[in-house]
Write an enzyme that holds these catalytic residues in place. Structure first.
Site, mmCIF file in Angstrom:
data_model
loop_
_atom_site.group_PDB
_atom_site.id
_atom_site.type_symbol
_atom_site.label_atom_id
_atom_site.label_comp_id
_atom_site.label_asym_id
_atom_site.label_seq_id
_atom_site.Cartn_x
_atom_site.Cartn_y
_atom_site.Cartn_z
ATOM 1 C CB SER A 255 5.413 1.179 1.009
ATOM 2 O OG SER A 255 4.892 2.381 0.648
ATOM 3 C CE LYS A 256 11.319 -1.144 -2.907
ATOM 4 N NZ LYS A 256 12.106 -1.740 -3.613
ATOM 5 N NE ARG A 257 2.790 0.874 -4.052
ATOM 6 C CZ ARG A 257 2.930 -0.478 -3.644
ATOM 7 N NH1 ARG A 257 3.880 -1.205 -4.190
ATOM 8 N NH2 ARG A 257 2.320 -0.682 -2.705
#
Length: 491
Positions: A255-257
């Site tokens: 995920s980008k987070r």
């Protein structure tokens, strides 16, 4: 698949809600490989109905990064096509007749429950350890009947009415027969008039003639909803193929987070070559005949077969990507690589917007010195920047200064004297003169003899080959830099 399936049409449909996700490139790669093998069409559709998370610049980033990666679409918002528009926000009136059809047939109903009421319902279900899902409070009620009950909101949503025995099994091109969990009464039209993904994707895929829906395995649980919508609306069913998810080393979904490598732009920033990244993404979910690891997109197209897709979630191994990137850097033409190095130097601010021909010539001359040493293009400025700055602008790194021994001044003096007398300024002449003056003349070991020269000329402890670098830099600049470090050592 060896037999052509006819005019296949596949699509990717990302949401412009931030930096493009590497998963979009991953899906695009497999969609495009199959399309090109079958002589079909690849569609880019922008699903921008999530207005709360919509970001203005995201769509252009999507175009830029997919184009950089060499994954080119045939139809899309920027190119047009026979099924335009290709943005869902521009197709809102398209979906309303389908919503009305579902309502009239009793396959959908309006729901006036407030956000607060839905939250309380979920919390109660969780406290009782019950499956979470809508409790059908609004089913069968008119607007006025529902308004008399608590938790009412004026503008309704529209929900699917899932039957008691929904079809939970479907055939997947990659996985064969798949069983999915029972779905909830999914919202298909939001209060703001925008369709949710589930309705819009079915309608758009039908109207755009999509023959194969290829997406991540997280959508398996939603497929029964889509199967129902196709059935209720009397639409022909596409084939479904669910790709394995990209995963972190701990097997969690990337995920980008939590992982910068989930951002597609990160790979450009880090200096990966698009052909290496394409190869890497293909390897994550696919095995070539005879276990071939290095292959081009055209080779992938030639051998493409859905049965060769590995359904086990691939781990995002950046060490493998680094290895592939280094391989591709070493394999490409020097002129091609030099052009990419110039672009990287511009990006890093080491060159102006319009590099001079002299600067381009310097980079081209230096390319063979770094081609076998580079792993990623983000090393370019560190390796070649010293060749492109004025002698007064050279920054000598602190650790390089710290590496100098007490005899550095003596070494620099002897090197300067030897180089001043050289009749020709070539790599071989420079090396011969310095070895004679320092190794033989002073009796200093080569590594210790050439270390101060490397620091003086490049500003770093580690650099491209010293003698070749000095030839490219030129006699005057090389001598000025030796003298400048000598003065610094004295000081």
């Amino acid at each position: 698949m060896s037999e052509a399936l006819g005019p296949v049409r596949l699509r990717v449909a990302p949401s412009p809600t931030g930096d493009p996700h590497v998963g979009t490139a991953y899906m695009s790669l497999f969609n495009l490989a199959f399309v090109r093998q079958q002589g079909g069409q690849f569609v880019l559709r922008v699903e921008d109905t999530d207005r709360a998370r919509y970001r203005d610049d995201s769509e252009q980033q999507l175009y830029d990064t997919l184009s950089w990666l060499g994954l080119h679409w045939d139809e899309g918002p920027d190119k047009g096509g026979p099924f335009a528009p290709y943005r869902q926000s521009e197709r809102l009136e398209t979906y309303r007749p389908y919503v009305e059809q579902l309502l009239e047939a009793g396959h959908a109903y309006r729901c006036w429950c407030s956000t607060e009421r839905l939250q309380e319902m979920r919390e109660r279900q969780q406290a009782l350890k019950q499956p979470t899902g809508y409790d059908r409070r609004c089913l069968g009620l008119t607007r006025d009947e529902r308004a008399e009950l608590p938790g009412f909101t004026e503008t309704p949503v529209v929900r699917m009415l899932i039957p008691e025995d929904p079809p939970l099994t479907f055939t997947d091109v990659i996985r064969g027969e798949v069983n999915a969990p029972r779905p909830d009464d999914q919202v298909i039209l939001k209060a703001d008039g925008f369709p949710t993904y589930h309705l819009a994707v079915v309608v758009d895929d039908h109207l755009m003639g999509i023959t194969h829906v290829v997406r991540g395995e997280e959508w398996i649980s939603s497929t029964p909803k889509h199967v129902l919508l196709y059935t209720w609306l009397g639409l022909p069913m596409p084939q479904f193929a669910h790709m394995p998810l990209l995963r972190n080393a701990n097997k969690s979904k990337i995920s980008k987070r939590k992982n910068p490598a989930a951002r597609l732009t990160w790979f450009q920033e880090q200096g990966y070559l698009p052909e290496a990244l394409r190869n890497f993404l293909a390897l994550l979910g696919y095995s070539m005949p005879e276990g071939q690891e290095v292959f081009s997109f055209d080779e992938m197209v030639e051998h493409f077969d859905w049965q060769r897709v590995n359904t086990v979630g691939p781990v995002f191994d950046l060490d493998k990507l680094d290895w592939l990137n280094g391989h591709y850097i070493r394999s490409i033409d020097e002129g091609d690589l030099a052009g990419r190095l110039v672009q990287r130097l511009q990006l890093d601010g080491a060159l102006g917007d319009e590099p001079t021909q002299q600067q381009r010539d310097v980079v081209l001359a230096a390319t063979p010195l770094v081609q076998t040493r580079m792993v990623k293009l983000d090393e370019t400025t560190g390796m070649l920047g010293f060749l492109l700055v004025g002698d007064d602008g050279l920054v000598v790194e602190d650790d390089a200064i710290g590496s100098l021994r007490d005899d550095a001044g003596t070494v620099l003096d002897a090197a300067t004297a030897a180089l001043q007398q050289l009749p020709e300024w070539t790599t071989s002449a420079i090396e011969a003169a310095l070895r004679a003056a320092l190794v033989e003349g002073l009796g200093v070991k080569p590594k210790l003899a050439f270390g101060p020269l490397r620091v003086a000329v490049t500003g770093r402890r580690v650099s491209p080959p010293l003698f070749e670098s000095m030839e490219i830099l030129g006699r005057e600049s090389s001598l000025r830099r030796l003298q400048a470090l000598r003065q610094r050592v004295i000081a």
